[in-house]
Write an enzyme that holds these catalytic residues in place. Structure first.
Site, PDB file in Angstrom:
ATOM      1  N   LYS A  41      65.394  61.362  32.251  1.00  0.00           N
ATOM      2  CA  LYS A  41      66.821  61.307  32.593  1.00  0.00           C
ATOM      3  C   LYS A  41      67.462  62.693  32.517  1.00  0.00           C
ATOM      4  CE  LYS A  41      69.905  60.320  29.499  1.00  0.00           C
ATOM      5  NZ  LYS A  41      70.875  59.777  28.550  1.00  0.00           N
ATOM      6  N   LYS A  96      64.181  59.317  20.323  1.00  0.00           N
ATOM      7  CA  LYS A  96      64.841  60.468  19.688  1.00  0.00           C
ATOM      8  C   LYS A  96      64.281  60.744  18.300  1.00  0.00           C
ATOM      9  CE  LYS A  96      69.282  60.343  21.964  1.00  0.00           C
ATOM     10  NZ  LYS A  96      70.712  60.283  21.750  1.00  0.00           N
ATOM     11  N   LYS A 142      72.558  65.459  28.894  1.00  0.00           N
ATOM     12  CA  LYS A 142      73.279  66.713  28.619  1.00  0.00           C
ATOM     13  C   LYS A 142      72.807  67.406  27.356  1.00  0.00           C
ATOM     14  CE  LYS A 142      77.240  64.082  27.538  1.00  0.00           C
ATOM     15  NZ  LYS A 142      76.709  63.222  26.489  1.00  0.00           N
TER      16      LYS A 142
HETATM   17  N1  AQP Z   1      71.220  60.920  33.951  1.00  0.00           N
HETATM   18  C1  AQP Z   1      72.128  59.956  33.975  1.00  0.00           C
HETATM   19  N2  AQP Z   1      72.220  59.156  35.054  1.00  0.00           N
HETATM   20  C2  AQP Z   1      73.151  58.179  35.106  1.00  0.00           C
HETATM   21  N3  AQP Z   1      74.040  57.938  34.133  1.00  0.00           N
HETATM   22  C3  AQP Z   1      73.991  58.715  33.047  1.00  0.00           C
HETATM   23  N4  AQP Z   1      74.722  58.759  31.918  1.00  0.00           N
HETATM   24  C4  AQP Z   1      74.276  59.746  31.126  1.00  0.00           C
HETATM   25  N5  AQP Z   1      73.253  60.378  31.709  1.00  0.00           N
HETATM   26  C5  AQP Z   1      73.044  59.764  32.901  1.00  0.00           C
HETATM   27  C6  AQP Z   1      75.847  57.857  31.634  1.00  0.00           C
HETATM   28  O1  AQP Z   1      76.968  58.666  31.285  1.00  0.00           O
HETATM   29  C7  AQP Z   1      77.733  57.981  30.297  1.00  0.00           C
HETATM   30  C8  AQP Z   1      77.982  58.885  29.111  1.00  0.00           C
HETATM   31  O2  AQP Z   1      76.731  59.292  28.624  1.00  0.00           O
HETATM   32  P1  AQP Z   1      76.438  59.721  27.129  1.00  0.00           P
HETATM   33  O3  AQP Z   1      77.349  60.783  26.735  1.00  0.00           O
HETATM   34  O4  AQP Z   1      76.397  58.524  26.259  1.00  0.00           O
HETATM   35  O5  AQP Z   1      74.936  60.156  27.242  1.00  0.00           O
HETATM   36  P2  AQP Z   1      74.162  61.428  27.804  1.00  0.00           P
HETATM   37  O6  AQP Z   1      74.950  62.233  28.755  1.00  0.00           O
HETATM   38  O7  AQP Z   1      72.867  60.902  28.241  1.00  0.00           O
HETATM   39  O8  AQP Z   1      74.098  62.332  26.525  1.00  0.00           O
HETATM   40  P3  AQP Z   1      72.888  62.779  25.705  1.00  0.00           P
HETATM   41  O9  AQP Z   1      73.393  63.284  24.399  1.00  0.00           O
HETATM   42  O10 AQP Z   1      71.985  63.664  26.488  1.00  0.00           O
HETATM   43  O11 AQP Z   1      72.274  61.383  25.514  1.00  0.00           O
HETATM   44  P4  AQP Z   1      70.992  60.895  24.990  1.00  0.00           P
HETATM   45  O12 AQP Z   1      70.300  62.061  24.350  1.00  0.00           O
HETATM   46  O13 AQP Z   1      71.488  59.884  24.015  1.00  0.00           O
HETATM   47  O14 AQP Z   1      70.269  60.288  26.137  1.00  0.00           O
HETATM   48  C9  AQP Z   1      76.959  56.734  29.913  1.00  0.00           C
HETATM   49  O15 AQP Z   1      77.518  55.633  30.618  1.00  0.00           O
HETATM   50  C10 AQP Z   1      75.577  57.022  30.395  1.00  0.00           C
HETATM   51  O16 AQP Z   1      74.879  55.834  30.713  1.00  0.00           O
END
Ligand code: AQP
Length: 333
Positions: free
Chosen positions: A197, A112, A200
């Site tokens: 991945k 990031k 969001k």
């Molecule tokens: N693609 C994914 N596949 C499986 N599990 C996922 N999680 C997130 N994306 C996937 C899991 O969802 C939980 C909450 O996630 P988060 O809000 O911490 O992370 P995010 O949705 O990945 O949000 P961001 O802001 O886009 O994250 P960054 O940029 O940090 O990667 C967690 O248990 C996560 O593992």
């Protein structure tokens, strides 16, 4: 009773990755068998450039969606992280336990921070230290298990290291937690970039299925998913990541079936995509319907969050007070 803590960041609209990787298991397993706390971890949304009004809106939307997905306030504790001061209090103590080398090794930080710098932006200090805040989130509740997707496993390992180090140095204070993750759906990939991945906060809308997408939007996104030039349907995550992702999603939608087994039922990519699209639409249908009902009752959602924060505070306060004393801070008279 086993204590579970997990959270979701209000950095964007919740996705299919969040649901299959985390939320579904919170609903179907974790809240049934354990004392489970689930948090909208809004402080974590401030580590990158953010719009205050949007974070507020997304926090409420995430809470509403988690309830719509089936979190039951009678069975679990749902709250907003910033409503409970203990997270920030404990985070500082853990900053005094961690080293800067440990922080700089975190893969998410490197990725990031690199992206931020490529865009010509500056990197907030909190992006470096946020795994410590995450450790505080977990340790404040004497958590045994942290259900997470693959992307968060390194941060839970760090949390374990910090808990052990703190306990050795200052006397037993924290429970040492462990990460747990689902067999299928642990890492749902972006439909347009299947080696990344499905996150969001990414900008690539067409590759991300949001929980509130209309059925036709879901269908369009799945039908346009990037695959490869092959013809036969086989499961190979390294060589054919787009196809593998679709098979994993279909396997995860149907329970815990093996994606390689799922592949045997298909002779063409088109048929597979159509089934994936319908499976996802059906998976999300009840959630979208319940969400529409809950949106009409914001007072209910507020009440759930208020009660949740009260309960969370009552658990975390004595643990964090104990850590303050253990580290040598003089109790207030
Ligand atoms: N693609 C994914 N596949 C499986 N599990 C996922 N999680 C997130 N994306 C996937 C899991 O969802 C939980 C909450 O996630 P988060 O809000 O911490 O992370 P995010 O949705 O990945 O949000 P961001 O802001 O886009 O994250 P960054 O940029 O940090 O990667 C967690 O248990 C996560 O593992």
């Amino acid at each position: 009773m086993t204590r579970i803590f997990s959270g979701v960041k209000p950095t964007g609209h919740l996705t299919l990755g969040n649901y299959l990787g985390a939320v579904r298991r919170w609903v179907q397993e974790d809240q049934q068998r354990a004392d489970a706390l689930f948090s909208i971890v809004d402080l974590h949304a401030l580590t990158v450039e953010h719009d205050p009004a949007r974070v507020r809106r997304l926090s409420r939307q995430a809470a509403t969606l988690l309830l719509a997905a089936g979190l039951d306030p009678a069975r679990c504790t749902l709250f907003v992280q910033s409503h409970v001061d203990e997270h920030a209090r404990l985070s500082y103590l853990l900053e005094c336990t961690a080293t800067d080398g440990e922080m700089r090794r975190m893969v998410q930080y490197k990725e990031k921070a690199g992206r931020e710098r490529d865009r010509g932006g500056s990197v907030r200090l909190s992006l470096l230290t946020y795994p410590v805040l995450m450790a505080a989130d977990i340790l404040a509740y004497e958590t045994d298990e942290v259900p997470v997707g693959d992307d968060q496993v390194q941060h839970v390992e760090l949390t374990r290291d910090l808990a052990v180090r703190f306990n050795q140095r200052y006397g037993h204070t924290f429970t040492v937690p462990k990460a747990t993750h689902p067999a299928v759906g642990a890492r749902v990939m972006n439909l347009q970039e299947p080696t990344s991945k499905m996150g969001k906060s990414d900008d690539s809308g067409p590759g991300i299925v949001y929980l509130l997408d209309e059925p036709d939007v879901v269908r369009r996104k799945v039908m346009r998913a990037v695959t490869d030039s092959g013809r036969d349907v086989v499961y190979d995550r390294d060589e054919r990541p787009g196809l593998a992702n679709l098979l994993e999603v279909l396997a995860a939608c149907g329970g815990a079936a093996d994606p390689a087994e799922v592949a045997k039922g298909y002779a063409s990519y088109g048929a597979l995509k159509r089934d994936v699209a319908e499976a996802v639409v059906e998976l999300l249908r009840p959630l979208r319907e319940r969400h529409a009902e809950l949106v009409a009752d914001p007072a209910y959602v507020d009440g759930v969050l208020r009660d949740g924060a009260d309960r969370a505070r009552a658990i975390a306060r004595p643990v964090v007070d104990r850590a303050y004393r253990a580290m040598g801070l003089l109790p207030a008279g």
